[in-house]
Design an enzyme around this catalytic site. Structure first.
Site, PDB file in Angstrom:
ATOM      1  CE  LYS A   1      -3.732 -25.351 -30.237  1.00 38.11           C
ATOM      2  NZ  LYS A   1      -2.982 -24.581 -31.265  1.00 38.11           N
TER       3      LYS A   1
ATOM      4  CB  SER B   1      15.360 -13.041 -26.133  1.00 36.54           C
ATOM      5  OG  SER B   1      15.354 -14.316 -26.749  1.00 36.54           O
TER       6      SER B   1
ATOM      7  CG  ASP C   1      16.895 -22.299 -30.917  1.00 39.62           C
ATOM      8  OD1 ASP C   1      16.632 -23.437 -31.347  1.00 39.62           O
ATOM      9  OD2 ASP C   1      17.155 -21.333 -31.667  1.00 39.62           O
TER      10      ASP C   1
ATOM     11  CD  GLU D   1      19.837 -23.332 -38.195  1.00 38.73           C
ATOM     12  OE1 GLU D   1      18.705 -22.827 -38.239  1.00 38.73           O
ATOM     13  OE2 GLU D   1      20.774 -22.831 -37.523  1.00 38.73           O
TER      14      GLU D   1
END
Length: 298
Positions: free
Chosen positions: A215, A282, A243, A136
């Site tokens: 998974k 979070s 991340d 980015e």
């Protein structure tokens, strides 16, 4: 060993919607929130929260000073963060009722990274130190070359996946931190085992961590293969899952944790992150990861 994260800093605008907007459709959002974000910032916060000492380098505009403060509050060294005379990078994120997301990026100051600026930063690190990269920011190719020449361990998260990644000399990467989409773009296969085999065949000196959502995750190094399941949680927002996993995994390696345990700890941290709205906010703390009682699905 020092850890440098040379990565993006974004202002995240998160729109909660019933479904992702379709071509020609005008859709009312259920709510909108502003968060500190960017894959670089998220991974630095995750590294720091996981217990690692991390330096962040990257660009912001005058409107993004609160991102720098967020990093400082999280224990990240921000002495290499540079302010440019352009707007800060932005991410416009739709999150649907299942917790899935789609993202539009505006590069802003993230695309002002020059070879000269990168050189000034990297000269402060030495052989054996870790550099963490995503896709980015500008001058990624030059940063990879300089880091390799300096003997740094290069951890690459090839996201977002595009021609810039394929133009890099990927033989210089120490660790690939990737998902199935990125794995398929590089190898041409969407089968996890084949992705790992082809990655090791193409880049035999590299190690590969392949995340597979619910998974679990897989690890490949030479002929070694390790599989890790996922933890059962109700997904609210998957924005920071990758991340969080990346930050926790690199911090575990820097602490000399065994690969299998590092994968499980990172998977648990990522599971906790998706159960909370937002990006960097979070990401859980180590005590939350260690004390939570989640079921590991094999």
């Amino acid at each position: 060993m020092k850890i440098l994260n040379f990565g993006s800093l974004n202002i995240d605008w998160v729109y909660n919607v019933d479904h992702f907007v379709k071509p020609g459709e005008t859709l009312s959002a259920l709510s909108v929130d502003r968060f500190c974000g960017g894959k670089g910032l998220n991974q630095s916060v995750a590294l720091s929260k996981a217990g690692a000492s991390v330096f962040h380098a990257g660009g912001i505009g005058i409107d993004g000073q609160f991102l720098k403060e967020r990093l400082k509050e999280s224990g990240v060294d921000v002495s290499f963060v540079k302010t440019f005379d352009v707007p800060t990078g932005n991410a416009f994120i739709q999150v649907d009722k299942t917790g899935q997301n789609c993202i539009i990026l505006f590069g802003g100051a993230n695309q002002e990274i020059t070879k000269e600026y990168a050189e000034e930063v990297i000269k402060n690190f030495q052989k054996g130190d870790i550099i963490v990269l995503q896709n980015e920011i500008s001058s990624l190719n030059e940063i990879v070359d300089m880091a390799y020449e300096s003997g740094l361990q290069i951890f690459l998260n090839p996201s977002p996946m595009n021609e810039k990644i394929l133009a890099l000399d990927l033989n210089k990467i120490t660790y690939f931190m990737m998902n199935e989409i990125e794995g398929e773009a590089i190898t041409g296969s969407n089968e996890p085992d084949i992705i790992l085999d082809k990655m090791i065949e193409k880049y035999p000196k590299s190690k590969v961590v392949l995340t597979l959502g619910d998974k679990g995750a897989r690890y490949a190094e030479g002929t070694k293969r390790i599989a890790c399941g996922s933890y059962e949680v109700k997904a609210v927002d998957t924005t920071s899952a990758g991340d969080t996993f990346t930050g926790y995994f690199i911090a575990a390696l820097a602490d000399n944790m065994e690969i299998e345990k590092a994968l499980e700890r990172s998977a648990k941290a990522a599971a906790l992150a998706v159960s909370v709205k937002g990006a960097s906010n979070s990401i859980p703390l180590p005590e939350e990861v260690d004390n939570c009682k989640l079921t590991l699905k094999k």
